[in-house]
Design a protein around this motif. Structure first.
Motif, PDB file in Angstrom:
ATOM      1  N   GLN A 520      52.058  55.435  35.074  1.00 52.29           N
ATOM      2  CA  GLN A 520      53.184  54.540  34.807  1.00 52.29           C
ATOM      3  C   GLN A 520      53.324  54.287  33.321  1.00 52.29           C
ATOM      4  N   GLU A 521      52.221  54.074  32.633  1.00 51.59           N
ATOM      5  CA  GLU A 521      52.275  53.886  31.187  1.00 51.59           C
ATOM      6  C   GLU A 521      52.772  55.149  30.483  1.00 51.59           C
ATOM      7  N   GLN A 522      52.358  56.308  30.987  1.00 54.53           N
ATOM      8  CA  GLN A 522      52.840  57.546  30.391  1.00 54.53           C
ATOM      9  C   GLN A 522      54.342  57.721  30.588  1.00 54.53           C
ATOM     10  N   GLU A 523      54.845  57.304  31.749  1.00 57.31           N
ATOM     11  CA  GLU A 523      56.278  57.397  32.000  1.00 57.31           C
ATOM     12  C   GLU A 523      57.054  56.456  31.097  1.00 57.31           C
ATOM     13  N   VAL A 524      56.507  55.246  30.886  1.00 58.50           N
ATOM     14  CA  VAL A 524      57.164  54.296  29.978  1.00 58.50           C
ATOM     15  C   VAL A 524      57.208  54.855  28.556  1.00 58.50           C
ATOM     16  N   LYS A 525      56.116  55.448  28.101  1.00 56.03           N
ATOM     17  CA  LYS A 525      56.085  56.035  26.765  1.00 56.03           C
ATOM     18  C   LYS A 525      57.074  57.193  26.648  1.00 56.03           C
ATOM     19  N   ARG A 526      57.173  57.965  27.709  1.00 53.94           N
ATOM     20  CA  ARG A 526      58.105  59.099  27.664  1.00 53.94           C
ATOM     21  C   ARG A 526      59.542  58.634  27.559  1.00 53.94           C
ATOM     22  N   ARG A 527      59.891  57.614  28.354  1.00 52.14           N
ATOM     23  CA  ARG A 527      61.255  57.097  28.290  1.00 52.14           C
ATOM     24  C   ARG A 527      61.549  56.454  26.943  1.00 52.14           C
ATOM     25  N   LYS A 528      60.572  55.748  26.406  1.00 55.86           N
ATOM     26  CA  LYS A 528      60.764  55.097  25.105  1.00 55.86           C
ATOM     27  C   LYS A 528      60.977  56.134  24.012  1.00 55.86           C
ATOM     28  N   ASN A 529      60.221  57.208  24.065  1.00 54.46           N
ATOM     29  CA  ASN A 529      60.371  58.260  23.067  1.00 54.46           C
ATOM     30  C   ASN A 529      61.712  58.976  23.210  1.00 54.46           C
ATOM     31  N   SER A 530      62.157  59.174  24.465  1.00 56.02           N
ATOM     32  CA  SER A 530      63.422  59.871  24.679  1.00 56.02           C
ATOM     33  C   SER A 530      64.614  59.039  24.214  1.00 56.02           C
TER      34      SER A 530
END
Length: 595
Positions: A520-530
């Motif tokens: 979940q944290e990795q998904e949040v980081k991915r969305r934030k970066n995108s």
């Protein structure tokens, strides 16, 4: 060791190089004597007691890095025949005449030397302190490994003794290289049967012909190639009985695959009588007849005669084909008779004691109904530290450091079945998944283990210092010690952590909530970066920016728009009209855009 005549070279084309995760959650029988002998041949001049060091590291690697469950097998009392063969091998290597070879008394076996036995006992004590099961064979360790494999108690055997195939092994790992992308050189009996057409009794017959650990010389004048072709002429159920018959002098039996039934042609004439052939073209008929009427075998034009035969010409008529098959048949029969004569000249061939030894299915101290008692326990850390400190002169901190991957693996396995102690070594608890790591093509979780007291309770030496304490002048590039992966130390906000590589499935089964939180944290980081990338691109898209390189379709309209806007500020409409992109030639526009 095992079958003579470079037997492993015969099997080499059918070996598989298995990957890093091949033994995950599998049971594997380890021939402990094979490891000890292998250790003695490497780095014994540089390292204190290499048999203990490599046994220690390889056991940890098998258990933690590869996820296997090792079962160690120890040799029992060797047979008198193998003792005699071992003495003969020693005499040959020493250049001593075999006529002075001592003969053991009836019922008495020559044991291994006392030094080797003491090393075996030290390794047994070490693996038992590590919590690994140890089984003692009645005779040879590879025989018990093969029996456990054939009966389904283990999934593979780790040994270099090819006798294991003769004793019924299904899967053998000959080479074990922990620091390789494909660490296992694996031989499956199914591949050998498919590739060579050989089954277990065929292999036993080959070993009787070329030599083995119990009869070193085999049959004089028969090599591996001849033995291979000879035994393939018989079925598995018949090959050993045929060897017994030939050994008694009955050499008249010819295998069906060699025997040629059709000895006469359709006319009733012997195949040895060949039809007359033309000396000019080589086809059936005489040259005189072909001078008048060309034969139908030659490809000619109308009105032309036969063609001269080339140097390597072979007639493909029915008569010549039958004669060639007859000559080949005669050659095979002569070869078969020659091999049979050599076998018949060998005294007391074959020895039934050797055949019974290979076919025996009672090689361990357990009943067939109950099976072996195989259980894995937890390492006895305190006694293990005392043992290694006495024999290897290692510091307790170094021992705990190298033991940590094994203890963390045991901890995660226990967590998948029931709630257990929450601390590893009584000091570290599972904190979180740090990141995903790729190793040899497989995914691993880098797990953070938090020290319960906030600080490291013992000093973790570096890898270089740990090697220096028992190896001097050792070439580390060859990595002969098979060192295991030691945990990394990490300090964050005053808290001390250890980082280890753990199996993805094992961590997911033990701590599913932690793994879910990590992704979940990795998904949040991915969305934030995108979402942040477009804003960064707009800020960086300045005239002098070199951080972003536009392709030709993006650069051309942006430069054209810039050129149009620069012309809008100029005074007259006439100039605006002249600066319209539609009025400017394409070649001029290209020069303006890329200047």
């Amino acid at each position: 060791m095992g079958v003579g005549g470079n037997f492993w070279d015969l099997l080499k084309p059918y070996a598989r190089n298995e990957g890093f995760d091949f033994l995950r959650n599998k049971r594997v029988a380890v021939d402990l004597s094979f490891w000890i002998v292998q250790h003695e041949n490497a780095i014994k001049a540089h390292v204190r007691k290499p048999h203990l060091r490599l046994t220690f590291f390889r056991t940890i690697n098998l258990f933690s890095k590869f996820g296997a469950f090792p079962v160690f097998i120890v040799d029992g009392t060797p047979s008198p025949m193998k003792s005699q063969a071992r003495i003969a091998r020693y005499f040959q290597s020493s250049g001593i005449e075999l006529t002075s070879l001592p003969v053991p008394k009836e019922g008495v076996s020559a044991q291994r030397n006392q030094l080797f036995s003491s090393r075996v006992q030290e390794c047994v004590e070490l693996v038992e302190l590590l919590g690994m099961p140890v089984l003692r064979a009645k005779g040879e360790a590879e025989a018990l490994c093969a029996q456990l494999n054939s009966e389904g108690h283990v999934d593979a055997c780790i040994t270099s003794d090819s006798d294991a195939f003769l004793c019924g092994a299904k899967c053998i790992i000959k080479c074990f290289c922990p620091n390789s992308k494909e660490p296992f050189e694996c031989y499956n009996m199914s591949d050998i049967e498919a590739g060579l057409g050989l089954k277990r009794k065929h292999l036993i017959a080959i070993s009787l012909l070329v030599g083995n650990d119990h009869a070193m010389n085999g049959v004089r004048g028969i090599g591996l190639d001849n033995a291979l072709h000879f035994v393939k002429a018989f079925s598995e159920d018949d090959v050993l009985n045929r060897l017994r018959e030939i050994g008694k002098g009955n050499i008249s039996l010819i295998p069906v695959c060699i025997k040629f039934d059709n000895n006469m042609d359709m006319d009733g004439t012997s195949l040895n009588r060949k039809q007359p052939h033309c000396s000019f073209c080589g086809h059936p008929g005489s040259k005189k007849e072909h001078m008048k009427f060309p034969c139908g075998y030659c490809v000619i034009k109308v009105g032309e005669g036969c063609q001269r035969k080339p140097k390597s010409f072979k007639c493909d008529c029915l008569s010549c084909g039958k004669n060639r098959r007859h000559r080949e048949q005669q050659r095979l029969e002569n070869w078969h008779a020659k091999i049979c004569h050599k076998i018949a000249e060998e005294p007391n061939f074959p020895k039934d004691e050797i055949i019974d030894m290979y076919l025996c299915n009672d090689n361990g101290y357990f009943s067939a109904s109950d099976g072996p008692h195989i259980t894995w326990g937890k390492p006895n850390i305190d006694m293990l530290i005392d043992f290694l400190k006495f024999h290897q002169h290692w510091e307790p901190s170094y021992i705990r450091r190298t033991m940590f991957p094994m203890m963390s693996t045991i901890f995660l396995r226990d967590m998948t079945t029931a709630t257990v102690e929450t601390l590893v070594f009584g000091q570290y608890e599972f904190d979180s998944v740090e990141r995903v790591k790729m190793r040899y093509g497989f995914q691993y979780y880098v797990v953070k283990w938090k020290h319960a007291g906030g600080n490291i309770a013992y000093k973790i030496p570096s890898k270089e210092s740990s090697v220096q304490q028992d190896a001097i002048g050792l070439d580390e590039t060859a990595d002969p010690l098979d060192d295991c992966d030691a945990p990394e130390i990490h300090v964050d906000d005053g808290c001390s952590f250890l980082l280890t590589d753990e199996n993805v499935d094992l961590v997911g089964a033990a701590f599913p909530e932690k793994v879910q939180k990590f992704w979940q944290e990795q998904e949040v980081k991915r969305r934030k970066n995108s979402t942040s990338r477009p804003e960064e691109n707009e800020k960086s898209a300045t005239p002098n920016s070199r951080s972003i390189q536009l392709n030709i379709t993006e650069f051309y309209p942006s430069a054209k728009l810039k050129h149009r806007q620069s012309k809008q500020g100029e005074g007259s409409s006439k100039n605006r009209k002249m600066s319209s992109p539609d009025r400017i030639p394409k070649s001029v526009r290209r020069r303006l855009l890329f200047d």
